[in-house]
Scaffold this active site. Structure first.
Site, PDB file in Angstrom:
ATOM      1  N   VAL A  35      12.308   2.457 -34.664  1.00  9.59           N
ATOM      2  CA  VAL A  35      11.149   3.136 -34.063  1.00  9.59           C
ATOM      3  C   VAL A  35       9.913   2.987 -34.957  1.00  9.59           C
ATOM      4  CG1 VAL A  35      10.266   5.323 -33.178  1.00  9.59           C
ATOM      5  CG2 VAL A  35      12.697   4.799 -32.955  1.00  9.59           C
ATOM      6  N   VAL A  56      13.537  13.373 -26.772  1.00  9.51           N
ATOM      7  CA  VAL A  56      14.395  13.337 -25.573  1.00  9.51           C
ATOM      8  C   VAL A  56      13.900  12.248 -24.622  1.00  9.51           C
ATOM      9  CG1 VAL A  56      15.385  14.639 -23.651  1.00  9.51           C
ATOM     10  CG2 VAL A  56      14.698  15.849 -25.725  1.00  9.51           C
ATOM     11  N   GLY A  83      13.514   8.903 -24.786  1.00  6.96           N
ATOM     12  CA  GLY A  83      12.751   7.707 -25.171  1.00  6.96           C
ATOM     13  C   GLY A  83      11.372   7.703 -24.533  1.00  6.96           C
ATOM     14  N   GLY A 108      19.489  -1.802 -31.021  1.00  9.77           N
ATOM     15  CA  GLY A 108      18.701  -0.724 -31.648  1.00  9.77           C
ATOM     16  C   GLY A 108      18.765   0.591 -30.910  1.00  9.77           C
ATOM     17  N   ASP A 145      24.568  13.655 -29.610  1.00 13.05           N
ATOM     18  CA  ASP A 145      23.143  13.338 -29.445  1.00 13.05           C
ATOM     19  C   ASP A 145      22.616  13.922 -28.127  1.00 13.05           C
ATOM     20  OD1 ASP A 145      20.754  11.346 -30.174  1.00 13.05           O
ATOM     21  OD2 ASP A 145      21.232  11.003 -28.065  1.00 13.05           O
ATOM     22  N   LYS A 187      19.731  16.883 -27.329  1.00 14.00           N
ATOM     23  CA  LYS A 187      18.621  16.716 -26.379  1.00 14.00           C
ATOM     24  C   LYS A 187      18.659  17.804 -25.305  1.00 14.00           C
ATOM     25  CE  LYS A 187      18.426  11.724 -27.167  1.00 14.00           C
ATOM     26  NZ  LYS A 187      19.001  10.439 -26.754  1.00 14.00           N
TER      27      LYS A 187
END
Ligand code: NAP
Ligand code: HSE
Length: 437
Positions: free
Chosen positions: A20, A138, A140, A193, A207, A211
């Protein structure tokens, strides 16, 4: 855009130059970028923090930008916005607290920190009169955080049903469509990625749980904790489950769901059988989708790339622009997502869930076995909808039984499954999936 600060310029310190961070740095450094125009004043990248200075990078930064010393950002009074894209809680949380206490605005993509410590950090931001923005934490590139804070804020949110882990959805899609082995699909997601530093967080639902904690806290204006979310990962799924789901007219997706009922909210992340014709069943690959059911707006579906360099950069840089605008005296943007007065909504236990189930059993292929299983389900008031006998193997006298139920209570199903697992003719309760209609 150059890195030369003017009197009105906003300087950015970037913490992290991985998947990122590299996208964020490239976007902030791009010639003729519209960012400064949109922000209303020049926005310059000034410093970039990494762990390992000797590592080769996908980007050429101007000399003197790269540092391994966090003080070069945290103690520099000319850095106005800190962007944290390192991940993890330590040292990230400490750096965020330092930045906020020093009066710097903060943008983060770190869902773990926001899920575990969001309320504390947002309170600190408020105390110091600065913004803490976390759109990228949350979904992307999907602008769901801002929408829950603002555009949907007038609604009572009846439910959120979402696919919010790109790695998991990528793996499930590859397993369903190409029959790809779990490990191969995971390695592909890592190579692209999408995965977290520790992919256990992706495949075990952790994960997505972070979120969902963030989304539910925004939707219900209450401080939920990651422990409030029931979690089940995708590692128990086998190729047969995808085959049988297809035969029954379903796709298998890992959904993160929050549902409000009688003043209590239930939070859960687990694999679900979704009817093929439902829009969430068609969300494939790294795509994420969030379906919000609000009292005024009805059902709204957000769909987009949930992970990866560019989509996440879109959300992070959007927050940088917003922070810069607010500093420039532009009208206030979204509130901070930390309601001062919390609602009294409670958490409904998972055992109260009422839904349909798919149960796959490996049993001895003998007369009377089905009757014993049916009795165990009947004793728990669980009504059978369909029974399929699959893959009989005469040499081992075993067969695979697939049972679907009518809506039943989760606690009763779990108790019945314990009884069934203890029957001498049942070799294995291979898998259980909840069916979302
Ligand atoms: P990443 O590729 O692993 O990059 C992490 C970066 O942070 C690296 O440049 C690393 O330095 C640096 N870093 C880590 N610990 C550090 C420390 N103690 N001191 C200084 N630098 C440190 O991670 P990523 O995929 O970009 O993810 C970053 C954050 O964004 C995470 O919170 C993640 O959950 C979130 N996010 C990621 C995505 C995605 O698609 N990847 C999407 C949404 C949100 P070195 O390069 O020297 O190792
Ligand atoms: N590992 C995360 C995912 C990154 O796969 O969705 C985006 O938050």
């Amino acid at each position: 855009m150059t890195s030369t600060a003017t009197s009105t310029a906003i300087n950015v310190g970037l913490m992290g130059l991985g998947v990122v961070g590299t996208g964020v740095a490239a976007t902030l450094l791009r010639e003729n970028s519209p960012i400064s125009d949109v922000a209303g004043r020049p926005v310059n990248l000034k410093k970039v923090l990494v762990r390992d200075l000797s590592r080769s990078r996908d980007i050429d930064l101007p000399s003197g930008f790269l540092t391994a010393d966090p003080e070069d950002i945290l103690s520099d009074p000319d850095i106005h916005i800190v962007v944290e894209v390192m991940g993890g809680t330590d040292p990230a949380k400490g750096y965020l607290k330092r930045a906020l206490s020093a009066g710097k605005h903060v943008v983060t993509a770190n869902k773990e920190v926001m899920a575990k410590s969001g309320p504390e950090l947002l309170a600190l931001a408020r105390e110091n009169g600065v913004n803490l923005l976390f759109e990228a934490s949350v979904g992307g590139g999907i602008p769901i955080v801002g929408c829950l804070m603002n555009e949907l804020a007038a609604n009572e949110i009846r439910s959120i049903r979402s696919i919010i882990n790109g790695t998991t959805n990528y793996i499930l899609t590859r397993m369903a469509n190409q029959g790809t082995n779990f490990q191969v699909a995971l390695s592909e997601a890592q190579g692209l990625g999408y995965a977290e530093a520790d992919p256990t967080n992706d495949i075990e639902g952790i994960d997505a749980g972070y979120k969902l904690t963030i989304l539910a806290s925004l939707a219900y204006r209450r401080r939920f904790k990651p422990e409030d979310v029931y979690l089940e990962g995708i590692s128990k799924l086998e190729p047969q489950d995808f085959r049988y789901a297809r035969e029954l007219g379903y796709a298998i997706k890992s959904l993160a769901i929050s549902s409000l009922d009688n003043g209590a909210v239930q939070l859960r992340v687990h694999p679900v059988m979704v009817p093929n014709e439902h829009m969430l069943a068609k969300v494939d690959g790294v795509y994420n989708a969030v379906e919000v059911d609000g009292s005024l707006c009805g059902q709204v579906l957000f769909h987009g790339m949930g992970a990866g360099r560019e989509p996440t950069t879109s959300a992070v840089v959007g927050d940088v622009i917003e922070a810069a605008r607010k500093m420039g005296g532009h009208p206030a943007g979204p509130h901070q997502g930390a309601a001062q007065n919390e609602t009294s909504i409670s958490v409904r236990p998972m055992g109260n869930l009422q839904t349909r189930y798919y149960i796959r059993l490996d049993v001895a292929d003998r007369p009377g076995v089905l009757a014993q299983i049916a009795k165990a389900l009947g004793d728990g008031q669980i009504s059978i909808a369909e029974v399929l006998q699959k893959d009989t193997q005469p040499e081992t006298e075993s067969a695979e039984l697939v049972i679907t139920t009518h809506p039943a209570k989760e606690a009763s199903v779990q108790m019945a499954l314990e009884v069934i697992a203890g029957l001498p003719e049942v070799r294995r309760v291979s898998n259980t999936l909840r069916i979302e209609e």
